[in-house]
Design a protein around this motif. Sequence first.
Motif, PDB file in Angstrom:
ATOM      1  N   ILE A 149       0.832  -1.208   0.000  1.00 14.11           N
ATOM      2  CA  ILE A 149       0.000   0.000   0.000  1.00 14.11           C
ATOM      3  C   ILE A 149       0.862   1.251   0.000  1.00 14.11           C
ATOM      4  CG2 ILE A 149      -1.685   1.329   1.363  1.00 14.11           C
ATOM      5  CD1 ILE A 149      -2.573  -1.405   2.551  1.00 14.11           C
ATOM      6  N   GLU A 253      -5.675   2.931   0.348  1.00  8.76           N
ATOM      7  CA  GLU A 253      -5.639   2.150  -0.897  1.00  8.76           C
ATOM      8  C   GLU A 253      -6.996   2.165  -1.615  1.00  8.76           C
ATOM      9  OE1 GLU A 253      -5.578   0.996   2.211  1.00  8.76           O
ATOM     10  OE2 GLU A 253      -5.965  -1.164   2.358  1.00  8.76           O
ATOM     11  N   PHE A 254      -8.064   2.607  -0.906  1.00 11.57           N
ATOM     12  CA  PHE A 254      -9.382   2.718  -1.551  1.00 11.57           C
ATOM     13  C   PHE A 254      -9.463   3.968  -2.416  1.00 11.57           C
ATOM     14  CE2 PHE A 254     -11.977   0.420   2.047  1.00 11.57           C
ATOM     15  CZ  PHE A 254     -11.171  -0.689   1.904  1.00 11.57           C
ATOM     16  N   VAL A 276     -14.656  -0.569  -5.112  1.00 15.00           N
ATOM     17  CA  VAL A 276     -13.649  -0.988  -4.128  1.00 15.00           C
ATOM     18  C   VAL A 276     -13.648  -2.510  -4.014  1.00 15.00           C
ATOM     19  CG1 VAL A 276     -13.021  -0.895  -1.666  1.00 15.00           C
ATOM     20  CG2 VAL A 276     -13.729   1.203  -2.862  1.00 15.00           C
ATOM     21  N   ILE A 285      -6.629  -4.120  -4.687  1.00 11.96           N
ATOM     22  CA  ILE A 285      -6.654  -3.743  -3.272  1.00 11.96           C
ATOM     23  C   ILE A 285      -6.362  -5.018  -2.495  1.00 11.96           C
ATOM     24  CG2 ILE A 285      -8.232  -3.198  -1.361  1.00 11.96           C
ATOM     25  CD1 ILE A 285      -9.531  -1.102  -3.135  1.00 11.96           C
TER      26      ILE A 285
END
Length: 298
Positions: A149, A253-254, A276, A285
């Motif tokens: 991430i 990370e979204f 997502v 993700i």
Amino acid sequence: MTENTPFTPSSGNGQVITRFGAEVLVETDQGEVLRCTARRKFEHIACGDHVVWEQQAQGNAAVTAMLPRKNVLERPDFRGKPRAIAANIDLLIVVTSWQPAPVWEMLDRYLIAAHRLAADVLLVMNKADRRDACATPEAEACLAEYAHIGYPLLHISARQQQGVEAILTAIGQRTAIVVGQSGVGKSSIAAQLLPQADIRIGAIADTGEGRHTTTSATLYHLPNGGVLIDSPGVRDFGLTGLDFATLEAGFPEFRPYLGECRFHNCTHNHEPGCAVKAAAGSGDIPARRFARYRGLLP
Ligand SMILES: Nc1nc2c(ncn2[C@@H]2O[C@H](COP(=O)(O)OP(=O)(O)OP(=O)(O)O)[C@@H](O)[C@H]2O)c(=O)[nH]1
Ligand SMILES: [Zn+2]
């Protein structure tokens, strides 16, 4: 005043190093440490706060104003009322270890707290000497997700004194605090960072009633120009009052996918057309983080 008398200002700005009861230790912009009284209206002043101080005609100096804060870390007192324990934090050093094994939900919560504080994060995996014996493939995969991430990650061993220099370098000029679950080695890390720090403060703060520094957050200058705010009470602070916006923001990370879900108020749980969830399905993700995110949903 004659020309040879050194000029001692009678008021100025400074930063709170620690507080004990109604007294605060303030480091002046000139680098002097002053014991100041703080009136009731400054009850909420915390270690790290920038203040204005004034020398009074008799006795102690006094804090006369508090300057705006970048952020404040609070924890509930015995009545459940939030109490400020440290202010103006740039960096949360979140410590995990191979033994005890990380509770990843707790790590996620610290990261959410860091985002809420608008503080940077440094992940420190301690007890590298136990990695071969204790690391599972699952734990390695979980840890790798954080690095993926983009969180900076250091592997260190406080016991073997490996990697402490790297922490100092990573802190740089920032003001940092060390947090993490019980037993991961926070005290050991703080002890190694602090012998090189300014111990002048500890001496002044010693009130004769035992070292108050064991309970109050205290600010220490590190050799590289950074600052460490430390106290056991700071190290295990938790996350309270988690609302959806805070939770979502705590999963950076979204971010590239927000706004692409079918519903503008999507909670990325069971909604159809969730971008997502699709990204988690395709591996863009990290899947484990996404699963824990859903576990944190109210
Ligand atoms: N093997 C190993 N043990 C370590 C290391 N660092 C710390 N420990 C040990 O881990 C135990 C816990 O360390 P602490 O520094 O007290 O951990 P803490 O996170 O401050 O714990 P709490 O005070 O409960 O929050 C102690 O027995 C330490 O000696 C390390 O790098 N390797
Ligand atoms: Zn969604």
